[in-house]
Motif scaffolding. Structure first.
Motif, PDB file in Angstrom:
ATOM      1  N   PHE A 282      29.890  52.737  46.930  1.00 51.69           N
ATOM      2  CA  PHE A 282      29.364  53.957  47.563  1.00 51.69           C
ATOM      3  C   PHE A 282      30.130  54.252  48.858  1.00 51.69           C
ATOM      4  O   PHE A 282      30.289  55.406  49.245  1.00 51.69           O
ATOM      5  CB  PHE A 282      27.866  53.809  47.871  1.00 51.69           C
TER       6      PHE A 282
ATOM      7  N   ASP B 188      29.999  56.669  38.780  1.00 48.56           N
ATOM      8  CA  ASP B 188      29.313  55.380  38.871  1.00 48.56           C
ATOM      9  C   ASP B 188      28.788  55.051  37.478  1.00 48.56           C
ATOM     10  O   ASP B 188      27.719  55.504  37.087  1.00 48.56           O
ATOM     11  CB  ASP B 188      28.162  55.479  39.884  1.00 48.56           C
TER      12      ASP B 188
ATOM     13  N   GLY C 283      29.414  44.766  44.456  1.00 47.78           N
ATOM     14  CA  GLY C 283      28.542  45.596  43.627  1.00 47.78           C
ATOM     15  C   GLY C 283      28.892  47.071  43.687  1.00 47.78           C
ATOM     16  O   GLY C 283      29.784  47.490  44.442  1.00 47.78           O
ATOM     17  N   ALA C 284      28.166  47.849  42.897  1.00 45.21           N
ATOM     18  CA  ALA C 284      28.359  49.298  42.931  1.00 45.21           C
ATOM     19  C   ALA C 284      28.030  49.823  44.325  1.00 45.21           C
ATOM     20  O   ALA C 284      28.606  50.814  44.782  1.00 45.21           O
ATOM     21  CB  ALA C 284      27.481  49.967  41.884  1.00 45.21           C
ATOM     22  N   SER C 285      27.140  49.129  45.016  1.00 46.96           N
ATOM     23  CA  SER C 285      26.732  49.596  46.351  1.00 46.96           C
ATOM     24  C   SER C 285      27.904  49.603  47.326  1.00 46.96           C
ATOM     25  O   SER C 285      27.989  50.484  48.189  1.00 46.96           O
ATOM     26  CB  SER C 285      25.599  48.721  46.892  1.00 46.96           C
TER      27      SER C 285
ATOM     28  N   THR D 183      20.084  54.734  36.057  1.00 48.00           N
ATOM     29  CA  THR D 183      19.446  53.546  35.488  1.00 48.00           C
ATOM     30  C   THR D 183      17.927  53.535  35.676  1.00 48.00           C
ATOM     31  O   THR D 183      17.194  53.033  34.830  1.00 48.00           O
ATOM     32  CB  THR D 183      20.043  52.307  36.191  1.00 48.00           C
TER      33      THR D 183
ATOM     34  N   THR E 157      26.756  60.371  38.694  1.00 49.10           N
ATOM     35  CA  THR E 157      26.193  59.149  38.120  1.00 49.10           C
ATOM     36  C   THR E 157      25.874  59.433  36.655  1.00 49.10           C
ATOM     37  O   THR E 157      24.820  59.989  36.350  1.00 49.10           O
ATOM     38  CB  THR E 157      24.910  58.748  38.898  1.00 49.10           C
TER      39      THR E 157
ATOM     40  N   GLN F 262      26.677  43.648  36.218  1.00 50.08           N
ATOM     41  CA  GLN F 262      25.475  42.955  35.721  1.00 50.08           C
ATOM     42  C   GLN F 262      24.597  43.756  34.772  1.00 50.08           C
ATOM     43  O   GLN F 262      23.556  43.289  34.354  1.00 50.08           O
ATOM     44  CB  GLN F 262      24.646  42.468  36.914  1.00 50.08           C
TER      45      GLN F 262
ATOM     46  N   SER G 238      27.889  52.147  36.277  1.00 53.32           N
ATOM     47  CA  SER G 238      27.299  50.802  36.253  1.00 53.32           C
ATOM     48  C   SER G 238      26.484  50.510  34.997  1.00 53.32           C
ATOM     49  O   SER G 238      26.580  49.433  34.429  1.00 53.32           O
ATOM     50  CB  SER G 238      26.411  50.593  37.475  1.00 53.32           C
ATOM     51  N   SER G 239      25.663  51.487  34.576  1.00 53.83           N
ATOM     52  CA  SER G 239      24.762  51.186  33.472  1.00 53.83           C
ATOM     53  C   SER G 239      25.147  51.894  32.174  1.00 53.83           C
ATOM     54  O   SER G 239      24.349  51.937  31.245  1.00 53.83           O
ATOM     55  CB  SER G 239      23.321  51.550  33.866  1.00 53.83           C
TER      56      SER G 239
HETATM   57  C1  LIG Z   1      22.474  48.828  39.468  1.00 53.85           C
HETATM   58  C2  LIG Z   1      23.146  50.068  39.883  1.00 53.85           C
HETATM   59  C3  LIG Z   1      23.737  50.196  41.144  1.00 53.85           C
HETATM   60  C4  LIG Z   1      23.698  49.103  42.188  1.00 53.85           C
HETATM   61  O1  LIG Z   1      24.490  48.057  41.804  1.00 53.85           O
HETATM   62  P1  LIG Z   1      24.755  46.792  42.741  1.00 53.85           P
HETATM   63  O2  LIG Z   1      25.778  46.060  41.948  1.00 53.85           O
HETATM   64  O3  LIG Z   1      23.464  46.063  42.869  1.00 53.85           O
HETATM   65  O4  LIG Z   1      25.245  47.278  44.037  1.00 53.85           O
HETATM   66  C5  LIG Z   1      24.401  51.376  41.437  1.00 53.85           C
HETATM   67  N1  LIG Z   1      24.468  52.381  40.548  1.00 53.85           N
HETATM   68  C6  LIG Z   1      23.897  52.296  39.334  1.00 53.85           C
HETATM   69  C7  LIG Z   1      24.005  53.451  38.375  1.00 53.85           C
HETATM   70  C8  LIG Z   1      23.224  51.134  38.958  1.00 53.85           C
HETATM   71  O5  LIG Z   1      22.665  51.048  37.744  1.00 53.85           O
END
Ligand SMILES: *Cc1c(COP(=O)(O)O)cnc(C)c1O
Length: 361
Positions: free
Chosen positions: A80, A172, A75-77, A152, A148, A195, A174-175
């Motif tokens: 980090f 990051d 995951g994004a975690s 999110t 970021t 996800q 992710s979203s």
């Molecule tokens: C959901 C999210 C995370 C965490 O993602 P994981 O895959 O659960 O570790 C980190 N950063 C952002 C911006 C997110 O939206």
């Protein structure tokens, strides 16, 4: 059974045509006689799936050849920690921009490996905007700058890409990845948990400039070393094969739909519709974010009174609109409207909000 409109922040809605394709290919992928889930990651069938997915992502995002694309887990975690472990490269500090819950977590993890210098923050506005470029206190000797682009939870998005000179920019995404075209060359590294806007959970996409690889901090586990993953085509160990396959179906579909330019036009229209309605509700519904920093992907909003939250959610569910409850840290509502949320979902949500206000005004 009818599908609902799913406004979850993640794992989030996937395109229906991708789910249908996955269903059709479930038992027998392209005459192989096996499901993708059952394939060896080193077999020619899966290798072809993996290579096509990477090629399609490179085409969609226009990723130059001096960038590696990695398909990882954790995951994004996990990123980090992987970012400082790999990108400090002998330096003692990195710059971090703090704009909400996710950047805070990234900062917390970075502090285990070096100094995380606070180069910009919107804490003063309670994270309802982002720092301006002119407000950033960037250190020219920092190992990298981390930010970021889309928070999110707060629904706050940068309207600009920070200029960091020769210091690599790390994002990051992710979203927000795939929500619009971006210029990858402005970044040293981009990462995203899948996800939200890519595919199922369990997959993390990393796009990294190759000159940043190979200088990890002492003691970095092999699984946390980008270079080891890059040298092994993301198959140093068993990758998340099924999630990689579904991500590939999403990339192919985005290409068919006109790529990220088309996504940007659709996403902007979807978001504008929802914000316009919220702003025109006479204060019944409210979004706290500065207009220039409103996210296209995550739209938090509150109702006139907290006592209306429960009935709002109950009625929404009955109307086929689910996962609208806001993050536990902020309360209220949040509608996540990623690429896969059809415009009809926005229309249905607005119609429900109008109806609810009329009945509970
Ligand atoms: C959901 C999210 C995370 C965490 O993602 P994981 O895959 O659960 O570790 C980190 N950063 C952002 C911006 C997110 O939206």
């Amino acid at each position: 059974m009818a599908r609902v409109f799913n406004f979850s922040a993640g794992p989030a809605v996937l395109p229906e045509e991708v789910l249908q394709q996955a269903r059709d290919e479930m038992l027998d992928w392209h005459g192989s006689g096996t499901s993708v889930m059952e394939m060896s990651h080193r077999g020619k069938e899966f290798i072809s799936i993996a290579e096509q997915a990477e090629a399609d992502l490179r085409e969609l995002m226009n990723i130059p050849s001096n960038y590696k694309v990695l398909f990882l887990q954790g995951g994004a975690s996990a990123q980090f920690a992987m970012v400082p472990m790999n990108l400090l490269r002998g330096k003692s500090s990195a710059d971090y921009l703090h704009t909400g819950e996710w950047s805070k977590k990234a900062i917390g993890e970075a502090k285990k490996y070096g100094k995380a210098n606070l180069a910009g923050s919107s804490e003063g506005s309670r994270f309802t905007n982002v720092p301006l470029q002119s407000e950033l206190k960037l250190d020219p000797n920092a190992a990298y700058v981390h930010y970021t682009p889309n928070e999110t939870i707060g629904g706050v998005e940068y309207p600009y890409v920070p200029a960091t000179g020769n210091v690599p920019l790390v994002a990051d995404m992710s979203s927000t990845i795939l929500s619009r075209p971006i210029d990858v060359t402005k970044f040293g590294l981009i990462y995203a948990g899948a996800q939200k806007n890519i595919g199922p959970s369990g997959l993390t996409v990393v796009i990294v400039r190759d000159d940043l690889l190979g200088q990890t901090v002492a003691g970095t586990p092999s699984m946390f070393d980008y270079k080891i993953h890059a040298d092994n085509g993301s198959m140093y160990n068993t990758p998340p094969t099924y999630a990689w396959y579904i991500a590939g179906l999403v990339f192919a579909m985005l290409k068919r739909k006109g790529g990220l330019q088309a996504m940007a036009a659709l996403n902007e229209r979807k978001a504008r519709k929802l914000y316009d309605y919220i702003d025109a509700s006479g204060g019944y519904y409210k979004n706290p974010v500065a207009v220039s920093c409103r996210s296209w992907m995550n739209v938090p909003f509150t109702l006139k009174s907290e006592t209306l939250d429960e009935p709002f959610l109950k009625g929404a569910k009955a109307a086929g609109l689910v996962q609208l409850k806001g993050h536990r840290s902020v309360g209220g509502m949040r509608a996540s409207i990623y690429n896969a949320m059809p415009e009809a979902g926005i229309d249905a949500l607005i119609a429900y909000m109008k109806d609810f206000m009329q009945k509970n005004g």
